[in-house]
Design a protein around this motif. Structure first.
Motif, mmCIF file in Angstrom:
data_model
loop_
_atom_site.group_PDB
_atom_site.id
_atom_site.type_symbol
_atom_site.label_atom_id
_atom_site.label_comp_id
_atom_site.label_asym_id
_atom_site.label_seq_id
_atom_site.Cartn_x
_atom_site.Cartn_y
_atom_site.Cartn_z
ATOM 1 N N ARG A 1 4.871 1.497 1.447
ATOM 2 C CA ARG A 1 5.924 2.132 0.755
ATOM 3 C C ARG A 1 6.373 3.431 1.340
ATOM 4 O O ARG A 1 7.940 3.540 1.456
ATOM 5 C CB ARG A 1 5.382 2.404 -0.693
ATOM 6 C CG ARG A 1 5.080 1.193 -1.732
ATOM 7 C CD ARG A 1 4.653 1.678 -2.973
ATOM 8 N NE ARG A 1 3.514 2.627 -2.924
ATOM 9 C CZ ARG A 1 2.691 2.733 -3.892
ATOM 10 N NH1 ARG A 1 3.032 2.176 -4.948
ATOM 11 N NH2 ARG A 1 1.766 3.406 -3.426
ATOM 12 N N LEU A 2 5.667 4.124 1.961
ATOM 13 C CA LEU A 2 6.140 5.533 2.722
ATOM 14 C C LEU A 2 6.882 4.867 3.970
ATOM 15 O O LEU A 2 8.370 5.428 4.013
ATOM 16 C CB LEU A 2 4.972 6.434 2.858
ATOM 17 C CG LEU A 2 5.062 7.630 3.359
ATOM 18 C CD1 LEU A 2 6.120 8.464 2.690
ATOM 19 C CD2 LEU A 2 4.074 8.433 4.107
ATOM 20 N N SER B 1 0.868 -1.257 -0.093
ATOM 21 C CA SER B 1 -0.023 -0.038 0.072
ATOM 22 C C SER B 1 0.927 1.132 -0.039
ATOM 23 O O SER B 1 2.161 1.180 0.235
ATOM 24 C CB SER B 1 -0.801 -0.011 1.276
ATOM 25 O OG SER B 1 0.030 0.276 2.361
ATOM 26 N N PHE B 2 0.284 2.365 -0.255
ATOM 27 C CA PHE B 2 0.940 3.807 -0.341
ATOM 28 C C PHE B 2 1.746 3.927 1.317
ATOM 29 O O PHE B 2 2.947 4.181 1.033
ATOM 30 C CB PHE B 2 0.063 4.829 -0.383
ATOM 31 C CG PHE B 2 0.769 6.139 -0.496
ATOM 32 C CD1 PHE B 2 1.550 6.584 -1.599
ATOM 33 C CD2 PHE B 2 0.696 6.863 0.658
ATOM 34 C CE1 PHE B 2 2.130 7.744 -1.291
ATOM 35 C CE2 PHE B 2 1.201 8.242 0.796
ATOM 36 C CZ PHE B 2 2.139 8.590 -0.123
ATOM 37 N N ASP B 3 0.968 3.650 2.127
ATOM 38 C CA ASP B 3 1.495 3.709 3.586
ATOM 39 C C ASP B 3 2.666 2.622 3.768
ATOM 40 O O ASP B 3 3.625 3.087 4.640
ATOM 41 C CB ASP B 3 0.236 3.636 4.657
ATOM 42 C CG ASP B 3 -0.584 4.343 4.937
ATOM 43 O OD1 ASP B 3 -0.214 5.696 4.340
ATOM 44 O OD2 ASP B 3 -1.759 4.382 5.144
#
Length: 159
Positions: free
Chosen positions: A22-23, A18-20
Motif C-alpha cells: 500500500r505504501l 501488505s502495508f509495504d
C-alpha cells in the motif's frame, strides 16, 4: 455435434495488500500527481509594486542591541502609540515593539526593556517606567532616540 469448450482455471481471490504494498502504491500515486517540471519563482511570487523594500541588515551583532534596533524600525514604520500598547491603526508603544520583534523570546525582550529603561533614565532621571515616560512624550522623536541610545549602549557593552 458437441464442441469442446475450454474452461479457464478458476481465479484465486486476490490476496490482501501488505502495508509495504500500500505504501508503494501511495508513493506511485503521489509521483503521478506531482509535476516535476522546473518552474521560475518569479512566476509564483508576486510582490506589489508599492510594497516596502526589505529593511537593511542590523548594524548590531549583540542580540539585545539588534532587538532594540528592530523595535525602533517597527515603531518608526508602524507608528508610535503613546498611551496604549497599540491602537487600531497598528501603531505600537516601545514595549510592544520590543515584544513583537522578540518573537516569543521573553527573556531577550525583558533584557531589552531593561536596557531601554536604563537609557531613558540616563537622560530623564525621574522616569520610573517606560510606559509612564512614553505617555509624557509629545512626539515619537524622543522614543526613537531612546531606542537608538539603548541599542548603542547594549552593543558597546556586549549585551
Amino acid at each position: 455435434m458437441k464442441t469442446a469448450t475450454a474452461h479457464a482455471p478458476a481465479a484465486s481471490p486476490p490476496r490482501p495488500l501488505s502495508f509495504d504494498d500500500r505504501l508503494a502504491l501511495a508513493a506511485l500515486a503521489v509521483d503521478a500527481r506531482t509535476d516535476t517540471a522546473p518552474f521560475d519563482l518569479a512566476d509564483v511570487i508576486r510582490v506589489p509594486a508599492d510594497s516596502p523594500q526589505p529593511a537593511a541588515p542590523s548594524p548590531y551583532s549583540s542580540p539585545i542591541a539588534d532587538l532594540l534596533h528592530r523595535a525602533r524600525i517597527r515603531l518608526e514604520t508602524a507608528g508610535w502609540c503613546r498611551t496604549a500598547l497599540h491602537d487600531e491603526s497598528g501603531a505600537v508603544c516601545p514595549i510592544r515593539a520590543i515584544r513583537l520583534e522578540a518573537r516569543g523570546r521573553r527573556d531577550l525582550a525583558d533584557d531589552a526593556c531593561i536596557a531601554l529603561l536604563a537609557a531613558i533614565q540616563r537622560d530623564f532621571p525621574t522616569a520610573e517606567t517606560i510606559p509612564s515616560w512614553n505617555a509624557q512624550q509629545s512626539s515619537p522623536a524622543p522614543v526613537l532616540l531612546a531606542l537608538d541610545n539603548a541599542a548603542r549602549h547594549a552593543a558597546t557593552h556586549n549585551q
